[in-house]
Design a protein around this motif. Structure first.
Motif, short mmCIF file in Angstrom:
data_model
loop_
_atom_site.label_atom_id
_atom_site.label_comp_id
_atom_site.label_asym_id
_atom_site.label_seq_id
_atom_site.Cartn_x
_atom_site.Cartn_y
_atom_site.Cartn_z
N PRO A 178 0.81 -1.23 0.00
CA PRO A 178 0.00 0.00 0.00
C PRO A 178 0.84 1.27 0.00
O PRO A 178 0.43 2.29 -0.57
CB PRO A 178 -0.83 -0.13 1.28
N VAL A 179 2.00 1.23 0.65
CA VAL A 179 2.88 2.40 0.69
C VAL A 179 3.39 2.73 -0.71
O VAL A 179 3.36 3.88 -1.16
CB VAL A 179 4.06 2.16 1.64
N ALA A 180 3.85 1.70 -1.42
CA ALA A 180 4.36 1.91 -2.77
C ALA A 180 3.25 2.30 -3.73
O ALA A 180 3.44 3.16 -4.60
CB ALA A 180 5.05 0.63 -3.25
N ALA A 201 3.14 5.71 -6.01
CA ALA A 201 3.02 5.67 -7.47
C ALA A 201 1.84 6.51 -7.95
O ALA A 201 1.91 7.20 -8.97
CB ALA A 201 2.90 4.23 -7.94
N GLU A 202 0.74 6.44 -7.21
CA GLU A 202 -0.43 7.25 -7.57
C GLU A 202 -0.12 8.74 -7.49
O GLU A 202 -0.50 9.52 -8.38
CB GLU A 202 -1.60 6.91 -6.64
N LEU A 203 0.54 9.14 -6.44
CA LEU A 203 0.88 10.55 -6.27
C LEU A 203 1.86 11.03 -7.33
O LEU A 203 1.78 12.16 -7.81
CB LEU A 203 1.45 10.78 -4.87
N ALA A 204 2.79 10.16 -7.73
CA ALA A 204 3.72 10.50 -8.80
C ALA A 204 2.98 10.67 -10.12
O ALA A 204 3.23 11.61 -10.88
CB ALA A 204 4.81 9.44 -8.92
N TYR A 210 12.52 -1.15 -4.98
CA TYR A 210 11.12 -1.57 -4.90
C TYR A 210 10.16 -0.43 -5.23
O TYR A 210 9.27 -0.56 -6.07
CB TYR A 210 10.84 -2.13 -3.51
N TYR A 211 10.34 0.69 -4.56
CA TYR A 211 9.47 1.84 -4.79
C TYR A 211 9.75 2.46 -6.16
O TYR A 211 8.83 2.92 -6.85
CB TYR A 211 9.64 2.88 -3.69
N THR A 212 11.00 2.48 -6.56
CA THR A 212 11.40 3.05 -7.85
C THR A 212 10.66 2.39 -9.00
O THR A 212 10.14 3.06 -9.90
CB THR A 212 12.91 2.88 -8.06
N ALA A 213 10.65 1.06 -8.99
CA ALA A 213 10.03 0.32 -10.09
C ALA A 213 8.54 0.62 -10.19
O ALA A 213 7.98 0.69 -11.29
CB ALA A 213 10.27 -1.17 -9.90
N GLN A 214 7.89 0.82 -9.06
CA GLN A 214 6.45 1.10 -9.11
C GLN A 214 6.18 2.53 -9.56
O GLN A 214 5.16 2.79 -10.23
CB GLN A 214 5.83 0.79 -7.76
N ILE A 215 7.06 3.46 -9.23
CA ILE A 215 6.95 4.80 -9.80
C ILE A 215 7.08 4.72 -11.32
O ILE A 215 6.31 5.34 -12.07
CB ILE A 215 8.01 5.74 -9.22
N ALA A 216 8.05 3.95 -11.79
CA ALA A 216 8.28 3.82 -13.23
C ALA A 216 7.05 3.24 -13.94
O ALA A 216 6.71 3.68 -15.04
CB ALA A 216 9.51 2.95 -13.49
N GLN A 217 6.39 2.28 -13.32
CA GLN A 217 5.20 1.70 -13.93
C GLN A 217 4.08 2.72 -14.05
O GLN A 217 3.28 2.68 -14.99
CB GLN A 217 4.73 0.51 -13.10
N THR A 275 1.39 -1.71 13.49
CA THR A 275 0.87 -0.57 12.76
C THR A 275 1.92 -0.03 11.79
O THR A 275 3.08 0.17 12.16
CB THR A 275 0.48 0.56 13.73
N VAL A 276 1.49 0.18 10.55
CA VAL A 276 2.31 0.89 9.56
C VAL A 276 1.71 2.28 9.41
O VAL A 276 0.50 2.41 9.17
CB VAL A 276 2.32 0.16 8.21
N SER A 277 2.51 3.31 9.58
CA SER A 277 2.01 4.68 9.50
C SER A 277 3.04 5.54 8.78
O SER A 277 4.14 5.77 9.29
CB SER A 277 1.73 5.24 10.90
N MET A 278 2.67 5.98 7.58
CA MET A 278 3.58 6.74 6.71
C MET A 278 3.03 8.12 6.41
O MET A 278 1.84 8.28 6.16
CB MET A 278 3.78 6.00 5.38
N ARG A 279 3.92 9.07 6.38
CA ARG A 279 3.56 10.44 6.04
C ARG A 279 4.13 10.78 4.66
O ARG A 279 5.31 10.55 4.39
CB ARG A 279 4.11 11.38 7.11
N TYR A 280 3.27 11.33 3.81
CA TYR A 280 3.65 11.79 2.47
C TYR A 280 3.59 13.32 2.46
O TYR A 280 2.52 13.90 2.64
CB TYR A 280 2.70 11.25 1.40
#
Length: 269
Positions: free
Chosen positions: A68-70, A74-77, A94-101, A258-263
């Motif tokens: 979900p984090v990645a 990718a959606e925001l990018a 890992y995150y890079t490849a999903q941004i590229a997609q 808990t996973v909690s991420m700030r964008y």
């Protein structure tokens, strides 16, 4: 578009590598990356994450625990639709490849100071320009990027500002104070609170916060190997005692955390 990490002149393709007008040459590794980190810019022989940390993170992320984090990154990018983008501190990609997609028509660049990380990142997407480089001396021209991602990575704000074109932005992804709280409670007698917005004081003049959101979900780690990988890829893998780590890894029942991420998205005005 690459620039020489020694003299900052443009780099042009030459045989199996790149070269600048001054004759500084950098060969492409068989895995596909370019090493643009001169020895004089290293603080140690092999800077960055070591093989064990990189492989633990790769296995944990490949299992989909932080999917979900990645996905949200990718959606925001994709919403920003840059022509040129950079993942600064890309790790094993890992995150890079999903941004590229999410940005199939854009030119993507990714760098990390860890050779072990970039060697593995190359396997994810050959269309990305993968670099071993310092995030304090990024070998790309001024104002060349419309989007920069920084995920769980230290950040040189002045360098990020230099790289952004007017109207471009930096997406910083990092943990909030609640991130992995249940794990931290198991590992330490006292869990230290920290401010998850202290980075706002570091934002340079000319950049402003345009968007902020938090992603939270509960992660269930059913097997000990997943818990071991999570520990190994975080500072808790060496900060916590061996006994406390073993108790987390070896417990019989699934472990919920808990996973909690700030964008935070900062735009160059």
């Amino acid at each position: 578009m690459l620039t020489c990490p020694i003299c900052s002149a443009p780099l042009d393709s030459a045989d199996n590598g790149v070269v600048c007008p001054a004759g500084h040459r950098f060969d492409r590794a068989r895995q596909g990356y370019l090493n643009l980190l001169p020895v004089q810019h290293k603080n140690s022989r092999d800077p960055g994450d070591n093989q064990a940390m990189v492989e633990a993170r790769r296995d944990f992320l490949n299992a989909g625990h932080y999917a979900p984090v990645a996905r949200r990154l990718a959606e925001l990018a994709a919403e920003r639709a840059p022509a040129h983008w950079l993942d600064i501190g890309c790790g094993e990609g890992y995150y890079t490849a999903q941004i590229a997609q999410s940005l199939p028509d854009a030119d993507g660049y990714a760098l990390d100071i860890s050779r072990e990380a970039v060697k593995r990142a190359c396997k994810r997407d050959p269309n990305i320009t993968w670099l071993i480089a310092s995030m304090a001396r990024v070998p790309l021209p001024d104002a060349s990027m419309q989007f920069i991602a920084s995920v769980f990575s230290p950040l040189d704000w002045a360098e990020a500002k230099r790289l952004l074109s007017p109207g471009g932005g930096l997406m910083r992804v990092g943990p909030t104070n609640d991130h992995l709280m249940e794990l931290r409670q198991r590992l330490y007698d006292e869990v230290r609170d920290y401010s998850d917005d202290k980075h706002l004081a570091l934002v340079p003049e000319g950049m402003s916060l345009q968007h902020s959101e938090t992603l939270r979900f509960t992660l269930t780690l059913a097997d000990g190997q997943a818990r071991a990988n999570l520990l190994a890829m975080t500072p808790h893998g060496w900060r916590a005692s061996a006994e406390r780590r073993a108790n987390v890894i070896e417990q019989a029942e699934p472990f919920e955390v808990t996973v909690s991420m700030r964008y935070d998205y900062f735009v160059l005005n």
